[in-house]
Scaffold this active site. Structure first.
Site, PDB file in Angstrom:
ATOM      1  N   CYS A  30      48.715  38.941  37.425  1.00 27.15           N
ATOM      2  CA  CYS A  30      49.316  40.799  37.139  1.00 27.15           C
ATOM      3  C   CYS A  30      49.304  41.782  38.498  1.00 27.15           C
ATOM      4  O   CYS A  30      49.987  40.133  40.218  1.00 27.15           O
ATOM      5  CB  CYS A  30      47.620  41.016  37.217  1.00 27.15           C
ATOM      6  N   HIS A  92      39.256  39.623  46.139  1.00 20.47           N
ATOM      7  CA  HIS A  92      38.439  40.301  45.107  1.00 20.47           C
ATOM      8  C   HIS A  92      37.509  41.237  46.315  1.00 20.47           C
ATOM      9  O   HIS A  92      37.033  41.648  46.105  1.00 20.47           O
ATOM     10  CB  HIS A  92      37.368  38.983  45.269  1.00 20.47           C
ATOM     11  N   CYS A 114      42.891  43.487  46.442  1.00 16.66           N
ATOM     12  CA  CYS A 114      43.411  44.185  45.220  1.00 16.66           C
ATOM     13  C   CYS A 114      43.160  45.749  45.524  1.00 16.66           C
ATOM     14  O   CYS A 114      41.804  46.225  45.221  1.00 16.66           O
ATOM     15  CB  CYS A 114      43.003  43.747  43.775  1.00 16.66           C
ATOM     16  N   HIS A 142      29.574  36.947  41.903  1.00 19.68           N
ATOM     17  CA  HIS A 142      30.748  36.775  41.699  1.00 19.68           C
ATOM     18  C   HIS A 142      31.302  37.410  43.660  1.00 19.68           C
ATOM     19  O   HIS A 142      30.520  39.014  43.944  1.00 19.68           O
ATOM     20  CB  HIS A 142      31.227  37.947  40.745  1.00 19.68           C
ATOM     21  N   GLU A 144      33.437  40.007  43.975  1.00 18.62           N
ATOM     22  CA  GLU A 144      34.226  40.686  44.041  1.00 18.62           C
ATOM     23  C   GLU A 144      33.037  41.751  44.218  1.00 18.62           C
ATOM     24  O   GLU A 144      32.773  43.232  44.761  1.00 18.62           O
ATOM     25  CB  GLU A 144      34.902  41.224  42.953  1.00 18.62           C
ATOM     26  N   SER A 240      37.773  31.539  37.662  1.00 23.00           N
ATOM     27  CA  SER A 240      38.062  32.946  37.803  1.00 23.00           C
ATOM     28  C   SER A 240      37.549  33.496  35.889  1.00 23.00           C
ATOM     29  O   SER A 240      36.986  33.225  35.008  1.00 23.00           O
ATOM     30  CB  SER A 240      39.272  32.926  36.610  1.00 23.00           C
ATOM     31  N   SER A 241      36.843  34.819  36.619  1.00 17.92           N
ATOM     32  CA  SER A 241      35.832  35.210  35.654  1.00 17.92           C
ATOM     33  C   SER A 241      36.789  36.014  34.498  1.00 17.92           C
ATOM     34  O   SER A 241      36.461  35.951  33.302  1.00 17.92           O
ATOM     35  CB  SER A 241      35.453  37.013  36.189  1.00 17.92           C
ATOM     36  N   ASN A 242      38.095  37.114  34.419  1.00 17.58           N
ATOM     37  CA  ASN A 242      38.990  37.666  33.883  1.00 17.58           C
ATOM     38  C   ASN A 242      39.361  36.462  32.448  1.00 17.58           C
ATOM     39  O   ASN A 242      39.610  36.565  31.521  1.00 17.58           O
ATOM     40  CB  ASN A 242      40.684  38.616  34.338  1.00 17.58           C
TER      41      ASN A 242
HETATM   42  C1  2E4 Z   1      40.227  40.006  42.187  1.00 21.79           C
HETATM   43  C2  2E4 Z   1      40.106  41.477  41.332  1.00 21.79           C
HETATM   44  O1  2E4 Z   1      37.801  38.124  39.560  1.00 21.79           O
HETATM   45  P1  2E4 Z   1      38.403  37.049  39.204  1.00 21.79           P
HETATM   46  O2  2E4 Z   1      36.559  36.084  39.298  1.00 21.79           O
HETATM   47  O3  2E4 Z   1      38.549  37.131  37.227  1.00 21.79           O
HETATM   48  O4  2E4 Z   1      39.258  36.510  39.971  1.00 21.79           O
HETATM   49  P2  2E4 Z   1      40.890  35.896  40.107  1.00 21.79           P
HETATM   50  O5  2E4 Z   1      41.284  35.353  41.049  1.00 21.79           O
HETATM   51  O6  2E4 Z   1      40.862  35.437  38.752  1.00 21.79           O
HETATM   52  O7  2E4 Z   1      41.796  37.615  39.115  1.00 21.79           O
HETATM   53  C3  2E4 Z   1      42.775  37.996  39.905  1.00 21.79           C
HETATM   54  C4  2E4 Z   1      41.420  38.863  40.645  1.00 21.79           C
HETATM   55  C5  2E4 Z   1      41.477  39.537  41.522  1.00 21.79           C
HETATM   56  C6  2E4 Z   1      41.077  39.106  39.888  1.00 21.79           C
HETATM   57  N1  2E4 Z   1      40.595  40.744  39.970  1.00 21.79           N
HETATM   58 FE1  SF4 Z   2      44.472  42.116  39.254  1.00 23.63          FE
HETATM   59 FE2  SF4 Z   2      41.945  42.368  39.814  1.00 23.63          FE
HETATM   60 FE3  SF4 Z   2      43.943  44.281  40.947  1.00 23.63          FE
HETATM   61 FE4  SF4 Z   2      42.812  44.056  38.069  1.00 23.63          FE
HETATM   62  S1  SF4 Z   2      41.369  44.394  40.095  1.00 23.63           S
HETATM   63  S2  SF4 Z   2      45.442  44.097  38.766  1.00 23.63           S
HETATM   64  S3  SF4 Z   2      43.117  41.647  37.710  1.00 23.63           S
HETATM   65  S4  SF4 Z   2      43.551  41.791  41.105  1.00 23.63           S
END
Ligand code: 2E4
Ligand code: SF4
Length: 336
Positions: A30, A92, A114, A142, A144, A240-242
């Site tokens: 992303c 995060h 981000c 987590h 974040e 990875s949460s997402n």
């Molecule tokens: C920051 C915020 O949050 P998740 O564990 O999904 O993070 P991942 O590093 O896998 O994905 C990028 C990201 C980073 C997503 N949201």
């Molecule tokens: Fe990517 Fe996380 Fe930012 Fe969404 S919040 S754009 S998943 S890094």
């Protein structure tokens, strides 16, 4: 004489390959991940190794291993970074105390949080200043959630899923707002919000979606695949949460099986038993080269017919962190 052949004698119409892959679009990498990884690469290019990175820049094994090979050193605590070094904060986000610790150690910092996570931090600060109780929906532990909670620890209560809503206590039921982690399941978050609303009818919602565009788009796309695929493969790392949420979304949407793999060699041949349609996608922290190697692995097993299933267009991009627009070696942090 009747010349019509009996139905069973009808020739089988030649079909396209019976084994096919449905490839999700959008998937993977992303805008926030692109920016964060580019920030580490740029820092390595400008200043040379070592560049310290607090926490995995994004939750992806391949990305971390690649950056490590190029001279990045990943640490969990700011105290592990030698005084005077350069440190990048992960996508995060971090709590304000982390910035303070970095300043104490005279570190030059590059904040790769981000911008969509920063937006949630700002919402938390704003509602805390207005003396709201903030119910932060997210997963305990987590990175974040730790960062966002750190903005206003006295005002924020973590709500980890619908069942947790029953345990929440607030000071004033007329002044409560919910916010969330950016990478949650949209469906489960709505369940949590509904559960919270039965307890707090005046619960305020965030001014705009906290679950980001990339998380939402990838969940919609994987659900679409799951309508037709017996097996869904999500490329992504365990932490990875997402990516994890995408596996859950696939199963909830009707896939018989769904698995998370970091690399093609983690796929078990047995998963393909009786499967004609494989759905393939990847988490927001995953470079497409990993998806390509899964496509190659599948093609070697007869899944040569690849069809892209597009559910959204994505064109969002973020500029590099502001710290990379000056020389960290010669200009102090406050010069901007
Ligand atoms: C920051 C915020 O949050 P998740 O564990 O999904 O993070 P991942 O590093 O896998 O994905 C990028 C990201 C980073 C997503 N949201
Ligand atoms: Fe990517 Fe996380 Fe930012 Fe969404 S919040 S754009 S998943 S890094």
């Amino acid at each position: 004489m009747n010349t019509t052949p009996p139905p069973q004698a009808q020739p089988v119409r030649p079909t396209r390959a019976t084994k096919r892959v449905l490839l999700a679009s959008p998937r993977g990498w992303c805008a926030g991940v692109d920016r964060a990884v580019a920030a580490v690469e740029k820092a390595l290019e400008l200043y040379g190794p070592p560049i310290y990175v607090r926490h995995e820049i994004v939750h992806n094994k391949y990305v971390v291993q690649t950056l490590e090979r190029n001279g990045a050193i990943f640490v969990e605590q700011t105290q592990e970074v030698p005084e005077g070094s350069i440190v990048v904060f992960s996508a995060h986000g971090v709590a304000p105390i982390v910035h303070a610790q970095a300043a104490e150690r005279k570190l030059a910092t590059i904040d790769a949080t981000c911008p969509l996570v920063t937006k949630v931090h700002k919402e938390a600060i704003r509602y805390a200043n207005e003396d709201y109780d903030i119910l932060l929906i997210g997963h305990e532990g987590h990175e974040e959630v730790i960062g966002t909670s750190g903005e206003a620890p006295d005002h924020i209560t973590l709500v980890d899923g619908p069942a947790d809503a029953a345990n929440v206590e607030v000071r004033d039921e007329s002044k409560v707002v919910w916010l969330s982690q950016t990478t949650l399941s949209v469906d489960e978050t709505m369940e949590t919000v509904d559960a919270l609303k039965t307890r707090f009818p005046n619960l305020l919602s965030p001014p705009s979606d906290d679950i980001c565009y990339a998380t939402q788009n990838r969940q919609i796309a994987v659900k679409k695949l799951a309508e037709a695929a017996q097996l869904v493969i999500v490329v992504g790392s365990r932490n990875s949460s997402n990516s994890q949420r995408m596996v859950e979304a696939a199963l909830a949407a009707g896939a018989d099986t769904a698995y998370l793999v970091d690399f093609a060699d983690e796929i078990d041949e047995a998963w393909l038993q009786g499967v004609t349609t494989v759905g393939l996608t990847s988490g927001a922290s995953v470079p497409d080269v990993l998806v390509d190697s899964v496509l190659t692995w599948l093609a070697e097993r007869g899944y040569t017919d690849v069809e892209t299933v597009k559910t959204a267009d994505e064109s969002i991009a973020f500029s590099l962190p502001k710290e990379l627009r000056r020389n960290l070696r010669t200009q102090p942090v406050d010069d901007l």
